[in-house]
Design a protein around this motif. Structure first.
Motif, PDB file in Angstrom:
ATOM      1  N   THR A 126       0.857  -1.187   0.000  1.00  0.00           N
ATOM      2  CA  THR A 126       0.000   0.000   0.000  1.00  0.00           C
ATOM      3  C   THR A 126       0.891   1.234   0.000  1.00  0.00           C
ATOM      4  OG1 THR A 126      -1.843  -1.062   1.165  1.00  0.00           O
ATOM      5  CG2 THR A 126      -1.704   1.340   1.308  1.00  0.00           C
ATOM      6  N   VAL A 127       0.587   2.191  -0.852  1.00  0.00           N
ATOM      7  CA  VAL A 127       1.308   3.461  -0.908  1.00  0.00           C
ATOM      8  C   VAL A 127       0.330   4.581  -0.580  1.00  0.00           C
ATOM      9  CG1 VAL A 127       2.521   5.106  -2.397  1.00  0.00           C
ATOM     10  CG2 VAL A 127       2.989   2.649  -2.588  1.00  0.00           C
ATOM     11  N   ILE A 128       0.723   5.457   0.345  1.00  0.00           N
ATOM     12  CA  ILE A 128      -0.149   6.555   0.775  1.00  0.00           C
ATOM     13  C   ILE A 128       0.565   7.881   0.555  1.00  0.00           C
ATOM     14  CG2 ILE A 128      -1.479   7.540   2.683  1.00  0.00           C
ATOM     15  CD1 ILE A 128      -1.505   4.768   3.974  1.00  0.00           C
ATOM     16  N   VAL A 129      -0.130   8.823  -0.093  1.00  0.00           N
ATOM     17  CA  VAL A 129       0.408  10.162  -0.310  1.00  0.00           C
ATOM     18  C   VAL A 129      -0.400  11.139   0.544  1.00  0.00           C
ATOM     19  CG1 VAL A 129       0.913  11.986  -1.972  1.00  0.00           C
ATOM     20  CG2 VAL A 129       1.080   9.578  -2.660  1.00  0.00           C
ATOM     21  N   PRO A 130       0.194  11.683   1.611  1.00  0.00           N
ATOM     22  CA  PRO A 130      -0.521  12.664   2.438  1.00  0.00           C
ATOM     23  C   PRO A 130      -0.701  13.989   1.689  1.00  0.00           C
ATOM     24  CG  PRO A 130       1.370  11.696   3.589  1.00  0.00           C
ATOM     25  CD  PRO A 130       1.512  11.357   2.147  1.00  0.00           C
ATOM     26  N   GLY A 131      -1.466  14.895   2.296  1.00  0.00           N
ATOM     27  CA  GLY A 131      -1.682  16.203   1.705  1.00  0.00           C
ATOM     28  C   GLY A 131      -0.381  16.969   1.505  1.00  0.00           C
ATOM     29  N   THR A 132      -0.390  17.843   0.512  1.00  0.00           N
ATOM     30  CA  THR A 132       0.820  18.587   0.181  1.00  0.00           C
ATOM     31  C   THR A 132       0.473  19.971  -0.343  1.00  0.00           C
ATOM     32  OG1 THR A 132       2.811  18.594  -1.190  1.00  0.00           O
ATOM     33  CG2 THR A 132       0.849  17.614  -2.145  1.00  0.00           C
ATOM     34  N   ARG A 133       1.428  20.883  -0.204  1.00  0.00           N
ATOM     35  CA  ARG A 133       1.300  22.217  -0.781  1.00  0.00           C
ATOM     36  C   ARG A 133       2.259  22.397  -1.951  1.00  0.00           C
ATOM     37  NH1 ARG A 133       1.173  25.593   4.973  1.00  0.00           N
ATOM     38  NH2 ARG A 133      -0.825  24.751   5.715  1.00  0.00           N
ATOM     39  N   ALA A 134       2.756  21.311  -2.512  1.00  0.00           N
ATOM     40  CA  ALA A 134       3.719  21.361  -3.608  1.00  0.00           C
ATOM     41  C   ALA A 134       3.148  22.136  -4.793  1.00  0.00           C
ATOM     42  CB  ALA A 134       4.095  19.945  -4.035  1.00  0.00           C
ATOM     43  N   GLU A 135       3.909  23.081  -5.302  1.00  0.00           N
ATOM     44  CA  GLU A 135       3.438  23.958  -6.368  1.00  0.00           C
ATOM     45  C   GLU A 135       3.092  23.187  -7.645  1.00  0.00           C
ATOM     46  OE1 GLU A 135       2.946  27.393  -6.741  1.00  0.00           O
ATOM     47  OE2 GLU A 135       2.922  27.377  -4.553  1.00  0.00           O
ATOM     48  N   GLY A 136       3.914  22.214  -8.023  1.00  0.00           N
ATOM     49  CA  GLY A 136       3.685  21.497  -9.272  1.00  0.00           C
ATOM     50  C   GLY A 136       2.296  20.887  -9.373  1.00  0.00           C
ATOM     51  N   PRO A 137       1.985  19.914  -8.518  1.00  0.00           N
ATOM     52  CA  PRO A 137       0.649  19.301  -8.595  1.00  0.00           C
ATOM     53  C   PRO A 137      -0.479  20.225  -8.164  1.00  0.00           C
ATOM     54  CG  PRO A 137       1.936  18.367  -6.779  1.00  0.00           C
ATOM     55  CD  PRO A 137       2.866  19.216  -7.568  1.00  0.00           C
ATOM     56  N   ARG A 138      -0.216  21.171  -7.263  1.00  0.00           N
ATOM     57  CA  ARG A 138      -1.279  22.022  -6.743  1.00  0.00           C
ATOM     58  C   ARG A 138      -1.608  23.218  -7.646  1.00  0.00           C
ATOM     59  NH1 ARG A 138      -2.508  22.200  -1.379  1.00  0.00           N
ATOM     60  NH2 ARG A 138      -4.139  23.620  -2.136  1.00  0.00           N
TER      61      ARG A 138
END
Length: 321
Positions: free
Chosen positions: A70-82
């Motif tokens: 299982t791979v989990i990606v928590p919340g992020t403020r990364a400019e690229g995806p956001r």
């Protein structure tokens, strides 16, 4: 042991980051043996900025993703995806290591990362309601529903904002190991094992609630009487409200109409009995307030797509059929 890899994409949301190790890391079997190995990892060896005002160095790099179940990606403020709909090179390289067989999950704005990787195209998903418009603009190919707490689409699961990550992780824990394990972890973390309704109860402006104007006492009362005849009129009478006022306040507080909430709770009760007892299906249906075995079968099929005996074989394999 099931391997869980939590990928921190900076600037990672600190609250989200801590949910998976807290939930899965505290899950144990009947003998006390841990059920999951949780690895916290980053796309590279560089420190990752955390939204709470500090940076963190993780024990594992992207290699932890290569053999994860299982791979989990928590919340992020990364400019690229956001902001741009694109992944940083190191994040894209890290996600490329994830096995095709792995279950992939996101918490809150972690869905932006999965969407930027193309994993959510044509799939149902959710994210924090406050960022739904931005998400749709960047990722129109995703079937977004910001009104729910989480979406389980089999091998891809996404949750709404912040605390909804707890709801999703407990849901996965229950699906993996049954209600008894999930409830034990929920009690340890002093959170409810299941929350009613969806994000809509937080998006909208609920009615002002006073001590004698909430439907919460009636909900608590109903939960102890699920096997008894309960209807909207009786619940409204217990709350000392008119049916109209009770229905309006109930929906504002839970995000569901009373009847839908009652069915949801009865199905949850039936699932718990199927998992933890050897009661015949007919008696499970009666104890949960669903009437007959046929009624339980219909509701369980509508909710999770399986029949009662198949559900029992999955979560209580030692129970007689």
């Amino acid at each position: 042991m099931h391997r869980v890899a939590v990928l921190a994409v900076g600037e990672v949301v600190g609250y989200d980051l801590c949910i998976p190790p807290q939930v899965f890391g505290s899950a144990t079997g009947k003998t006390g043996k841990p059920l999951y190995e949780v690895r916290m990892c980053a796309p590279s060896s560089a420190p990752v900025r955390v939204s709470s005002g500090f940076s963190a160095v993780f024990e594992h790099g992207p290699e932890a993703l290569a053999d994860a179940d299982t791979v989990i990606v928590p919340g992020t403020r990364a400019e690229g995806p956001r902001r741009r709909g694109a992944l940083p090179g190191d994040v894209a390289a890290a996600l490329a290591l994830v096995p095709e067989s792995a279950r992939v999950m996101s918490i809150c704005t972690g869905a932006f990362v999965l969407a930027a990787a193309g994993l959510l195209d044509g799939r149902p998903a959710t994210t924090h309601w406050a960022y739904a418009d931005e998400f749709r603009t960047l990722y129109p190919a995703v079937d977004l529903d910001e009104n729910v707490l989480f979406v389980d689409d089999g091998d891809l699961l996404t949750s709404a904002g912040l605390a909804a990550g707890l709801d999703l992780c407990l849901h996965v824990l229950r699906a993996d190991h049954g209600a008894e394990v999930a409830n034990r972890v929920a009690r340890h973390n002093v959170v409810p094992p299941w929350r009613d309704g969806g994000q809509s109860q937080y998006i909208e402006h609920p009615l002002p609630v006073t001590d004698d104007g909430s439907t919460a006492p009636t909900r608590a009362w109903a939960l102890t009487r699920l096997g008894d005849p309960l209807d909207l009129t009786g619940m409204a009478a217990h709350a000392r409200m008119s049916v109209r006022t009770f229905s309006r306040r109930f929906r504002a507080e839970t995000g569901l109409p009373p009847r839908a909430w009652l069915i949801q709770q009865r199905v949850q009760r039936a699932r718990h009995l199927l998992e933890t007892t050897t009661l015949p299906v007919g008696k499970v249906a009666a104890a949960a307030g669903l009437g007959t075995a046929a009624s339980l079968r219909a509701h369980l099929n509508a909710t999770i797509g399986v029949a009662p005996l198949a559900y029992r074989r999955t979560f209580a394999p030692t129970a007689p059929s």
